[in-house]
Design an enzyme around this catalytic site. Structure first.
Site, PDB file in Angstrom:
ATOM      1  N   GLU A 195      -4.768   2.430  -4.331  1.00  0.00           N
ATOM      2  CA  GLU A 195      -3.268   2.534  -4.175  1.00  0.00           C
ATOM      3  C   GLU A 195      -2.795   1.396  -3.496  1.00  0.00           C
ATOM      4  OE1 GLU A 195      -4.738   2.863  -1.039  1.00  0.00           O
ATOM      5  OE2 GLU A 195      -2.923   4.217  -0.511  1.00  0.00           O
ATOM      6  N   ASP A 211       0.664  -1.158  -0.159  1.00  0.00           N
ATOM      7  CA  ASP A 211       0.128   0.022   0.161  1.00  0.00           C
ATOM      8  C   ASP A 211       0.896   1.234   0.053  1.00  0.00           C
ATOM      9  OD1 ASP A 211      -3.243   0.690   1.090  1.00  0.00           O
ATOM     10  OD2 ASP A 211      -1.491   2.329   1.682  1.00  0.00           O
TER      11      ASP A 211
HETATM   12  P1  GH3 Z   1      -1.783   5.220   4.440  1.00  0.00           P
HETATM   13  O1  GH3 Z   1      -0.567   5.790   4.529  1.00  0.00           O
HETATM   14  O2  GH3 Z   1      -2.308   4.794   5.696  1.00  0.00           O
HETATM   15  O3  GH3 Z   1      -2.060   4.134   3.409  1.00  0.00           O
HETATM   16  O4  GH3 Z   1      -2.502   6.531   3.850  1.00  0.00           O
HETATM   17  P2  GH3 Z   1      -3.173   7.048   2.432  1.00  0.00           P
HETATM   18  O5  GH3 Z   1      -3.346   8.442   2.226  1.00  0.00           O
HETATM   19  O6  GH3 Z   1      -2.129   6.141   1.526  1.00  0.00           O
HETATM   20  O7  GH3 Z   1      -4.417   5.983   2.506  1.00  0.00           O
HETATM   21  P3  GH3 Z   1      -5.947   6.628   2.323  1.00  0.00           P
HETATM   22  O8  GH3 Z   1      -6.682   5.089   2.127  1.00  0.00           O
HETATM   23  O9  GH3 Z   1      -6.292   7.452   3.115  1.00  0.00           O
HETATM   24  O10 GH3 Z   1      -5.879   7.356   0.836  1.00  0.00           O
HETATM   25  C1  GH3 Z   1      -6.038   6.629  -0.303  1.00  0.00           C
HETATM   26  C2  GH3 Z   1      -6.108   7.527  -1.394  1.00  0.00           C
HETATM   27  O11 GH3 Z   1      -5.684   6.640  -2.848  1.00  0.00           O
HETATM   28  C3  GH3 Z   1      -7.418   8.228  -1.484  1.00  0.00           C
HETATM   29  C4  GH3 Z   1      -7.798   7.959  -3.048  1.00  0.00           C
HETATM   30  O12 GH3 Z   1      -8.178   9.466  -3.363  1.00  0.00           O
HETATM   31  C5  GH3 Z   1      -6.565   7.529  -3.802  1.00  0.00           C
HETATM   32  N1  GH3 Z   1      -6.729   6.769  -4.776  1.00  0.00           N
HETATM   33  C6  GH3 Z   1      -7.179   5.587  -5.062  1.00  0.00           C
HETATM   34  N2  GH3 Z   1      -7.429   5.356  -6.138  1.00  0.00           N
HETATM   35  C7  GH3 Z   1      -6.838   6.384  -7.116  1.00  0.00           C
HETATM   36  C8  GH3 Z   1      -6.434   6.394  -8.531  1.00  0.00           C
HETATM   37  O13 GH3 Z   1      -6.745   5.674  -9.062  1.00  0.00           O
HETATM   38  N3  GH3 Z   1      -6.131   7.409  -8.885  1.00  0.00           N
HETATM   39  C9  GH3 Z   1      -5.506   8.465  -7.900  1.00  0.00           C
HETATM   40  N4  GH3 Z   1      -4.917   9.695  -8.390  1.00  0.00           N
HETATM   41  N5  GH3 Z   1      -5.676   8.299  -6.632  1.00  0.00           N
HETATM   42  C10 GH3 Z   1      -6.250   7.208  -6.099  1.00  0.00           C
HETATM   43 MG    MG Z   2      -2.074   4.083   1.261  1.00  0.00          MG
END
Ligand code: GH3
Ligand code: MG
Length: 309
Positions: free
Chosen positions: A227, A183
Site C-alpha cells: 500500500e 503510504d
Molecule cells: P500505517 O498507517 O502505519 O501505514 O499502517 P498500515 O496498516 O497501513 O501499515 P501496515 O504495514 O501495518 O499494513 C499494510 C497492509 O497492507 C498489510 C497488508 O495486508 C496490506 N496490503 C499490502 N498489499 C496489499 C494488496 O495488494 N492488497 C490488499 N488488499 N492489501 C494489501
Molecule cells: Mg500504511
C-alpha cells in the site's frame, strides 16, 4: 489477390485480365512502368505481371524501382516476355523478378503460374499475421513487465530504472529531482474491516487518484509495493514538489473512500514524505532514505499529512 498488370499492349492486358478474373482475382491495369509504380506507391498489391519491353521505364527498371520502394514488403513479380533465352531469364531473376511467362501467352500456363504464386502469397500472408501477433504479444509483455497488475500504474521495476536514470540526469544537468513516497494510513485495519477484495479495490482508487495529479510526461507515479506508492518528479524543486504532494493528498481524500477504522480521518488518507535532490545526495539510496524518513515523520506526527526534507 490484387494483381497489377503492367503492359503497353492493351490486347495482352485484356487477355491476362480475363484469365485472372476467372480465377477470382482483382485486376488493375497500368500502361507503362511509371504508371504501375505510381499505383504501387499508394496502394497494396499482391502480385505484379509485367512486360519487359515498354516505352519509358522497361520491366527491369520498373522492378528495381518497385523493390527499392517497397523494401521488405515483398510480393511476386512475373515477367511477360518474348525473349526466352537463358540470358534473358537470368536478367529477369537478377532484376528482382520471380518467374516469367513466354509470349504469346498460354492461358493455361498463366493460370498455373498464378496458382503457384498464390501459394507463396498465402504463406506470406500467414507469416505477416504471425509477425503481427508476435509484435502485439511483445508489446503486451513489455507493458506487463513495467506496470502493476492490480492498479495499472508503473511497478517497482519501472520505479527502480526510472529513478536511477532521472537521478543521473539531475546530477549531470544540475537540475532538482523530487521523490515523493506515499503510504495509505491504517491499511491493515481497512483490510481487516472490509476484506481483502475491498482492500484491492481501494488500492486501485488510490493509485488512480495519485496518478491523476502529476501532469508532466517525465513524472512517474508508481506502486512501490503493498500500500506504498511513489512519485518521481524530474526537474521539480522542493516547493513545486510540495504543491504536487498536497494535491495528491487532497485527491485521495476527495475520493471519500470510507475508512471507519482509521484514526487519521473518516476516509482513506495518505501520509507522504518528500525529498528533493539538489546535489546533496551521493546516490539514489540517500534520496530514498530522505523521503522515507520524511514519510516516517508524517506517520509519527499523526498521519494524513506531508512531511518533507
Ligand atoms: P500505517 O498507517 O502505519 O501505514 O499502517 P498500515 O496498516 O497501513 O501499515 P501496515 O504495514 O501495518 O499494513 C499494510 C497492509 O497492507 C498489510 C497488508 O495486508 C496490506 N496490503 C499490502 N498489499 C496489499 C494488496 O495488494 N492488497 C490488499 N488488499 N492489501 C494489501
Ligand atoms: Mg500504511
Amino acid at each position: 489477390m490484387k494483381i497489377l498488370v503492367i503492359d503497353d499492349s492493351k490486347a495482352i492486358r485484356m487477355l491476362v485480365a480475363e484469365c485472372v478474373k476467372e480465377l477470382g482475382h482483382h485486376v488493375i491495369h497500368a500502361e507503362n512502368g511509371a504508371e504501375g509504380l505510381e499505383f504501387i506507391r499508394s496502394n497494396d498489391v499482391d502480385l505484379v505481371m509485367m512486360d519487359i519491353e515498354m516505352p519509358g521505364l522497361n520491366g527491369f527498371e520498373t522492378t528495381q524501382a518497385i523493390r527499392s520502394l517497397k523494401g521488405d514488403d515483398w510480393f511476386p513479380i512475373i515477367f511477360l516476355t518474348i525473349k526466352t533465352d537463358d540470358d534473358s531469364y537470368a536478367a529477369c531473376i537478377r532484376a528482382g523478378g520471380d518467374a516469367y511467362l513466354a509470349k504469346p501467352i498460354s492461358p493455361k500456363r498463366l493460370e498455373m503460374q498464378i496458382v503457384a504464386m498464390e501459394r507463396i502469397y498465402e504463406m506470406r500472408r500467414k507469416l505477416h499475421a504471425v509477425q503481427r501477433d508476435l509484435i502485439h504479444a511483445n508489446e503486451a509483455l513489455s507493458f506487463a513487465s513495467l506496470h502493476d497488475q492490480l492498479t495499472g500504474i508503473a511497478n517497482r521495476r519501472n520505479f527502480d530504472t526510472t529513478l536511477l536514470r532521472e537521478f543521473n540526469h539531475a546530477r549531470r544537468d544540475k537540475q532538482p529531482l523530487s521523490l515523493l513516497m506515499c503510504d495509505i494510513d491504517y491499511f491493515k485495519v481497512y483490510n481487516d474491516r472490509y476484506g481483502h477484495m475491498a482492500g484491492d479495490d481501494c488500492l486501485k482508487k488510490v493509485a488512480e487518484a495519485i496518478a491523476s495529479v502529476p501532469q508532466r510526461a517525465t513524472d512517474l507515479a508508481c506502486r512501490y509495493g503493498g500500500e506504498e506508492f511513489a512519485v518521481i518528479m524530474p526537474n521539480t524543486d522542493w516547493q513545486v514538489g510540495r504543491d504536487l504532494a498536497e494535491k495528491i493528498r487532497s485527491a485521495v481524500s476527495a475520493r471519500q473512500i470510507p475508512h471507519e477504522g482509521s484514526k487519521a480521518d473518516s476516509y482513506v488518507s495518505l501520509s507522504l514524505g518528500l525529498a528533493t535532490y539538489n546535489g546533496q545526495f551521493k546516490n539514489i539510496d540517500e534520496l530514498m532514505k530522505a523521503s522515507d524518513d520524511a514519510l516516517y515523520r508524517a506517520k509519527e506526527k499523526g498521519r494524513n499529512r506531508l512531511e518533507s526534507a
